[in-house]
Scaffold this motif. Sequence first.
Motif, short mmCIF file in Angstrom:
data_model
loop_
_atom_site.label_atom_id
_atom_site.label_comp_id
_atom_site.label_asym_id
_atom_site.label_seq_id
_atom_site.Cartn_x
_atom_site.Cartn_y
_atom_site.Cartn_z
N GLU A 69 -48.05 -13.87 -24.96
CA GLU A 69 -48.59 -14.58 -23.81
C GLU A 69 -49.37 -15.82 -24.24
OE1 GLU A 69 -50.52 -13.02 -19.62
OE2 GLU A 69 -50.00 -11.60 -21.19
N ALA A 70 -50.08 -15.72 -25.34
CA ALA A 70 -50.85 -16.86 -25.82
C ALA A 70 -49.93 -18.00 -26.24
CB ALA A 70 -51.72 -16.44 -27.01
N GLY A 71 -48.79 -17.66 -26.82
CA GLY A 71 -47.82 -18.68 -27.20
C GLY A 71 -47.24 -19.37 -25.98
N ILE A 72 -46.98 -18.59 -24.91
CA ILE A 72 -46.49 -19.17 -23.66
C ILE A 72 -47.51 -20.17 -23.12
CG2 ILE A 72 -45.88 -18.67 -21.26
CD1 ILE A 72 -43.78 -17.75 -23.25
N GLN A 73 -48.77 -19.79 -23.17
CA GLN A 73 -49.82 -20.69 -22.68
C GLN A 73 -49.88 -21.97 -23.50
OE1 GLN A 73 -51.62 -20.24 -19.80
NE2 GLN A 73 -52.06 -22.40 -20.23
N GLN A 74 -49.66 -21.84 -24.81
CA GLN A 74 -49.67 -23.02 -25.66
C GLN A 74 -48.54 -23.98 -25.27
OE1 GLN A 74 -50.05 -22.07 -29.78
NE2 GLN A 74 -49.85 -24.20 -30.48
N LEU A 75 -47.38 -23.42 -24.93
CA LEU A 75 -46.28 -24.25 -24.48
C LEU A 75 -46.64 -24.96 -23.18
CD1 LEU A 75 -43.26 -21.84 -25.16
CD2 LEU A 75 -43.92 -23.85 -26.51
N ARG A 76 -47.29 -24.24 -22.28
CA ARG A 76 -47.70 -24.84 -21.01
C ARG A 76 -48.75 -25.92 -21.24
NH1 ARG A 76 -47.62 -19.08 -17.75
NH2 ARG A 76 -45.52 -19.32 -16.88
N ASP A 77 -49.66 -25.66 -22.16
CA ASP A 77 -50.70 -26.65 -22.47
C ASP A 77 -50.10 -27.93 -23.05
OD1 ASP A 77 -52.63 -24.91 -21.58
OD2 ASP A 77 -53.20 -24.20 -23.59
N ALA A 78 -48.90 -27.78 -23.65
CA ALA A 78 -48.21 -28.95 -24.22
C ALA A 78 -47.44 -29.71 -23.15
CB ALA A 78 -47.27 -28.50 -25.33
N GLY A 79 -47.52 -29.22 -21.91
CA GLY A 79 -46.89 -29.92 -20.80
C GLY A 79 -45.49 -29.46 -20.46
N LEU A 80 -45.04 -28.34 -21.05
CA LEU A 80 -43.70 -27.84 -20.78
C LEU A 80 -43.68 -26.95 -19.54
CD1 LEU A 80 -42.41 -26.89 -24.35
CD2 LEU A 80 -42.23 -29.07 -23.16
N ALA A 81 -42.59 -27.03 -18.80
CA ALA A 81 -42.39 -26.15 -17.65
C ALA A 81 -41.83 -24.84 -18.18
CB ALA A 81 -41.44 -26.78 -16.65
#
Length: 324
Positions: free
Chosen positions: A136-148
């Motif tokens: 889940e933390a990795g998913i959040q990192q992707l979202r923080d990078a601006g990815l949908a």
Amino acid sequence: MKNYWKFGASAGLAAMLLAGCGDQEAPTGETEETPVETPKEVAEVEFPVTMTDATGEEVVIEAEPEAIVSMMPSNTEIIYELGMGEKIVGVTDFDNYPEEAASIEKIGGQEFNVEKIISLQPDLVLSHEGGLGVGEAGIQQLRDAGLAVYVVSDAQNFDEVYETFSVIGQATGAMEEADALVSEMEAQVDEIEEQASTIKEPKKVFVEVGSSPEIYTTGSGTFIDEMLDILNAENTAGESKGWVSMDPEAIVEKNPDVIISTEGAYVPDAVEKIKARNGFAEVAAVKEDAVYNVDSDKVTRSGPRLTEGLMEMAQAIYPEVFSE
């Protein structure tokens, strides 16, 4: 230093579910194709579209995606089936179908490479509820990078798989194709179920999905249990829920008429090993030489090949009814 995040499932069974049975061809045929009419009116997707994913997150997809990362083999199969395969730029190490997936950039296995995914510059990342947990933390990192990032719900039955098709169709702009796929699979399942309804003496079936270090099978609330129900067969582990271990002695006591293994592609001589177990010589399935392999991917992966898996199961259990 690269950033890796582990998928949330346990290593043993998670790897088996993700990897499936590799590239072994199924020994039996597919269902007879049934002509399906495309719905006359299918709502077109108008971008931007806002969708709520399995985590409750509102995901905004600004335009029809041109670059997609798939973080689960079932997602990949669905995208290809919807005719969007050329848009996939990243898949997991476990993606083995269709063949084209082998040439796509890999993002990792049970651990996914956050930096790699970001470098692929996807318009859409299709994750999966089965890959949450510490991931889940990795998913959040992707979202923080601006990815949908859209987390697809973990489908547990055919109806939920159909809903997954619709969701991915909406996210990718392929709603018409998704609706047609659902109609086709529904027709195939209905045809198989109608044939199975003529069976007067249902057989008892034990399905082995893991053999080491313990024997694992599937109880209620699983695709395999639903398949057995559709096929008018009795799941010998039906009183249990989910993926469960079972002692060899308990299997012998259940005395199944048919034993099915999903390990044939990655466990050498899986069927012969089952037959050779202590006490199994007295089991009806062994006496009648009714121990078979089926393609693991087709009966456990929540994608468009589930109806093929259903037919493989049907032909193994009731060859006299579902002959080619």
